[in-house]
Write a protein that holds these residues in place. Structure first.
Motif, PDB file in Angstrom:
ATOM      1  N   ASP A   1       3.831  22.811  -4.193  1.00 45.11           N
ATOM      2  CA  ASP A   1       3.903  23.313  -5.568  1.00 45.11           C
ATOM      3  C   ASP A   1       2.754  22.748  -6.379  1.00 45.11           C
ATOM      4  OD1 ASP A   1       6.262  24.685  -5.069  1.00 45.11           O
ATOM      5  OD2 ASP A   1       7.486  22.922  -5.496  1.00 45.11           O
TER       6      ASP A   1
ATOM      7  N   THR B   1      13.964  21.195 -24.699  1.00 43.60           N
ATOM      8  CA  THR B   1      12.711  20.572 -24.265  1.00 43.60           C
ATOM      9  C   THR B   1      11.564  21.014 -25.166  1.00 43.60           C
ATOM     10  OG1 THR B   1      13.548  20.668 -22.017  1.00 43.60           O
ATOM     11  CG2 THR B   1      11.205  20.239 -22.263  1.00 43.60           C
TER      12      THR B   1
ATOM     13  N   ILE C   1       5.211  16.638 -13.273  1.00 40.65           N
ATOM     14  CA  ILE C   1       6.526  17.024 -12.771  1.00 40.65           C
ATOM     15  C   ILE C   1       7.626  16.556 -13.718  1.00 40.65           C
ATOM     16  CG2 ILE C   1       8.178  16.548 -10.924  1.00 40.65           C
ATOM     17  CD1 ILE C   1       5.637  16.511  -9.065  1.00 40.65           C
ATOM     18  N   LYS C   2       8.569  17.449 -13.967  1.00 37.64           N
ATOM     19  CA  LYS C   2       9.709  17.129 -14.824  1.00 37.64           C
ATOM     20  C   LYS C   2      10.741  16.338 -14.047  1.00 37.64           C
ATOM     21  CE  LYS C   2       9.648  21.252 -17.727  1.00 37.64           C
ATOM     22  NZ  LYS C   2      10.405  22.471 -18.012  1.00 37.64           N
TER      23      LYS C   2
ATOM     24  N   ASP D   1      13.058  26.313 -22.079  1.00 39.66           N
ATOM     25  CA  ASP D   1      14.229  25.514 -22.424  1.00 39.66           C
ATOM     26  C   ASP D   1      14.083  25.043 -23.872  1.00 39.66           C
ATOM     27  OD1 ASP D   1      16.674  24.003 -21.563  1.00 39.66           O
ATOM     28  OD2 ASP D   1      15.398  22.330 -22.173  1.00 39.66           O
TER      29      ASP D   1
ATOM     30  N   ALA E   1       9.459  21.700 -12.925  1.00 39.72           N
ATOM     31  CA  ALA E   1      10.515  21.054 -12.147  1.00 39.72           C
ATOM     32  C   ALA E   1      10.286  21.324 -10.669  1.00 39.72           C
ATOM     33  CB  ALA E   1      11.874  21.595 -12.577  1.00 39.72           C
TER      34      ALA E   1
ATOM     35  N   MET F   1       8.419  27.816 -14.457  1.00 40.38           N
ATOM     36  CA  MET F   1       9.495  28.798 -14.307  1.00 40.38           C
ATOM     37  C   MET F   1      10.005  29.247 -15.669  1.00 40.38           C
ATOM     38  SD  MET F   1      11.367  27.026 -11.110  1.00 40.38           S
ATOM     39  CE  MET F   1      12.287  28.268 -10.215  1.00 40.38           C
TER      40      MET F   1
ATOM     41  N   ALA G   1       8.726  20.332  -7.693  1.00 41.59           N
ATOM     42  CA  ALA G   1       8.115  19.032  -7.419  1.00 41.59           C
ATOM     43  C   ALA G   1       7.577  18.897  -6.003  1.00 41.59           C
ATOM     44  CB  ALA G   1       9.131  17.934  -7.687  1.00 41.59           C
ATOM     45  N   GLY G   2       7.535  19.999  -5.259  1.00 40.46           N
ATOM     46  CA  GLY G   2       7.073  19.906  -3.872  1.00 40.46           C
ATOM     47  C   GLY G   2       5.588  19.633  -3.768  1.00 40.46           C
TER      48      GLY G   2
END
Lengths: 242, 460
Positions: free
Chosen positions: A96, A22, A110-111, A19, A90, A63, A92-93
């Motif tokens: 993950d 970012t 985490i984002k 991105d 991103a 990602m 966030a699990g």
């Protein structure tokens, strides 16, 4: 208000982030801190860079096009890369995060996140000896007038012995190891309490206030500064609490 | 009529009915053959009686007496299919008396019956044994009496043989019926076990489970194929649901990340403190929103049971003690106490999730139990089960809250004044269920008491 992001030793950082906004934001921030940043937006290019050049730290988004960040890290680790790595994602699990840490990451952020959080975590990671040959040769930590014996598990301030609970000891140890650096609440939860989640109660603050009370007993000046909205810092050089 | 619903019941019913049918057929066979043999005996008696009466008419009483004497004393006898079936080969018995009732001939019939047919007349056989006979008694023209009797022995022997054959047949049929029923039941059970095993796997969160098909083309194979197709469909739907959730999470977090960056940048250049504070509050609000979102997704993730694949043995007492120590200063700071009595026990699980569950329970007390409420945590091992009880002496929950307390986004304090999203206990329940445990509200004198039961893995 004080600026929590101390200008620390410059690092060479690889940033993988697709991105653009970012990426630019992070590059700008990291450069302001004096770091040298090499940015890539695609996995394969990042992997080639990692293998060809030496970096003090890898900052990888998960990602991204081409190879995803975690695969880049796994392949780099297989190829012998031992630079500390932090994953920004991103995803966030619960699983993950576990996958990220098991995939060779030293930290998982985490984002969206506060830039101060990233900066603080990078500072803590850079201090770590490369994973694999951690010697921990240091048995005594000295910051200012505080002395911590890691073998005998004793703490002295200005020669006065201080009794600490095991968790308070770990808390102080972490602060001492990261003296003059910002240490955030979530970092402490992660590293001192090994909480992989964010409790709603401010357990760090309650422990910190106990630790402070013990350290400051007898009218000694407060050495643990609170950086508003960010975290804590123990000052190596004696300086008055504002 | 109650139709049984189990294979066992159906088998028992079928076996009972076929047994009864066989018994009825057997009874009919015995009845018919019995009557037939009886009729044969009667017929023969009648024939002999006629012959003797004719002989009497033709040759006179003295000749009849001689004939009866010879016949009664004879050792060979009989005609037809009953030949040789009587005791000592004797079948027919005779007696003759004069008008005044004195016995003239025949010694094997002790008491002479009255005229006409008599059944079950006691007799003696030449070998000395006794028995029963069918007897026909007639008056002679001279006032004497003649009796012809047929030994029923043949009849009862025939009955015995038919009964024996019937019982043997019944036995064979029951035996083969039982064996085939058991085999049938086993076959069905074996296939049902495969199906229920797969279903259990699905219940436990492994959506890739399928029912094995043996290619026999049997009814079970056909239903298995259909069920498998259904499971594939469910798996696809579940996967796409998860994909959607994680896509939404990603697609939401990326722009929120940009917003956060912009706000952080703005905050640094904020012209005054009011603006800086507003921006800071906005960021905090956004983080709270994300927190709610993360909490909801986290509960779904734990409910998806994928976390189970990382389960290993965990020292539960240590984990609980860690969390209690972490929260002790928070309780102390409010002048509340927290007491823990923990027995060592090992459970199979994930340390982070177990920690989170205990932390949520303690936070629930800190936030909702009311001012000054203290906490008591006990961990005990009872018959292979680790029982963790978390009790507070606070204000408890309103009536009817017992069922709702674990639901998502439910907060029982009416004005929703307390912080939090009402996800804490939902997460606790999801975690406990992922660990194959149970959680319930248990009665307590005051406040709220929650009991978690987990399997003691140290027993295995």
């Amino acid at each position: 208000m004080e600026d929590g992001n101390e200008r620390s030793d410059a690092m060479r950082i690889l940033l993988l982030e697709d991105d653009r906004e970012t990426r630019d934001y992070l590059m700008r921030g990291l450069k302001e801190l004096g770091h040298q940043v090499v940015a890539e937006s695609e996995g394969k290019a990042a992997l080639s860079r990692t293998l060809a050049e030496a970096f003090d730290i890898l900052v990888l988004d998960r990602m991204v096009p081409g190879l995803d960040g975690l695969t880049v890290l796994k392949l780099a680790r297989e190829a012998g890369c031992r630079s500390p790595a932090i994953i920004l994602s991103a995803m966030a699990g619960i699983e993950d995060r576990v996958a990220g840490l098991e995939g060779g990451a030293d930290d998982y952020l985490i984002k969206p996140f506060a830039f101060a959080e990233l900066a603080a975590r990078l500072g803590a990671l850079a201090r770590r000896p490369p994973s694999g040959d951690r010697t921990d040769a240091q048995t005594v930590l000295r910051v200012g007038d505080i002395e911590m014996d890691l073998v005998r598990r004793t703490v002295k301030r200005d020669g006065r012995s201080i009794e600490l609970q095991p968790r308070e000891f770990s808390l102080l140890e972490y602060l001492l190891r990261n003296a003059d650096r910002l240490v955030t609440r979530t970092m402490l939860l992660d590293r001192v309490w090994n909480f992989g989640f964010d409790p709603k109660t401010n357990i760090v603050e309650t422990h910190m206030s106990r630790l402070r009370t013990k350290l400051n007993e007898g009218g000694a000046e407060n050495v643990i500064r609170t950086i508003r909205g960010s975290g804590y810092m123990i000052a190596g050089r004696a300086r008055p609490q504002p | 009529m109650i139709i049984p619903r189990t294979i066992k019941g159906l088998s028992i019913l079928t076996a009972s009915i076929s047994g009864l049918v066989i018994l009825a057929l057997g009874a009919a066979a015995i009845f018919i053959s019995h009557r037939e043999i009886e009729a044969q005996i009667d017929h023969r008696i009648e024939l002999e009686m006629d012959a003797l009466l004719e002989y009497h008419a033709a040759n006179g009483p003295a000749a009849l007496a001689r004939l009866v004497h010879v016949r009664d004393g004879g050792t060979t006898n009989g005609t037809g299919y009953l030949d040789g079936t009587g005791g000592n080969g004797r079948m027919m018995l005779y007696a003759l008396s004069d008008a005044s009732g004195n016995r003239i001939a025949g010694s094997l019939i002790p008491t002479l019956p009255p005229s006409g047919w008599t059944e079950f007349l006691p007799i003696r056989r030449p070998d000395g044994s006794t028995g029963k006979a069918q007897a026909l008694s007639r008056r002679l023209p001279d006032g004497g009496q003649i009796v012809v009797a047929g030994d029923r022995d043949a009849l009862s022997r025939a009955d015995d043989r038919i009964l024996l054959a019937l019982l043997a047949g019944l036995g064979v049929i029951l035996l083969t019926g039982t064996i085939s029923t058991i085999a049938f039941g086993r076959l069905i059970r074996r296939r049902l076990v495969l199906i229920s095993g797969t279903a259990q796997g699905i219940i436990e969160g492994d959506y890739t489970c399928r029912i094995p098909v043996d290619g026999s083309g049997s009814e079970f194979d056909r239903i298995s194929v259909i069920l498998n197709a259904m499971l594939s469909r469910i798996e696809t739907l579940m996967m796409s649901l998860r994909q959607v959730s994680s896509d939404i999470a990603h697609d939401m977090r990326t722009p929120l990340g940009r917003i956060r960056q912009d706000m952080e940048a703005l905050m640094r250049r904020a012209p005054d403190k009011v603006t800086a504070d507003t921006l800071e509050q906005t960021i905090a609000d956004m983080d709270a929103l994300l927190d709610l979102f993360t909490g909801l997704l986290g509960i779904s993730e734990v409910q998806g049971l994928a976390v189970r694949k990382r389960f290993v043995l965990q020292p539960l007492a240590e984990i609980v003690a860690d969390i209690v120590d972490a929260y002790r200063p928070a309780f102390d700071a409010e002048g509340r106490t927290i007491t823990a009595v923990l027995e060592e026990v090992t459970v199979c699980g994930d340390a982070q999730l177990l920690k989170r569950a205990v932390a949520n329970l303690l936070e629930n007390i800190l936030v909702h139990a009311g001012d000054g409420a203290s906490a008591t945590i006990t961990l005990a091992v009872e018959q292979g089960v680790a029982v963790l009880t978390v009790t507070d002496d606070g204000m408890g929950i309103p009536a009817g809250g017992k069922e709702r307390i674990f639901e998502r986004l439910v907060r029982l304090d009416p004005p929703r004044s307390k912080p939090g999203h009402g996800l804490g206990l939902s997460m606790v329940r999801a975690i406990v269920h992922a660990h194959k445990g149970t959680i319930e509200v248990v009665p307590s004198r005051s406040g709220l008491s929650l009991m978690i039961r987990l399997l003691d893995a140290g027993m295995a």
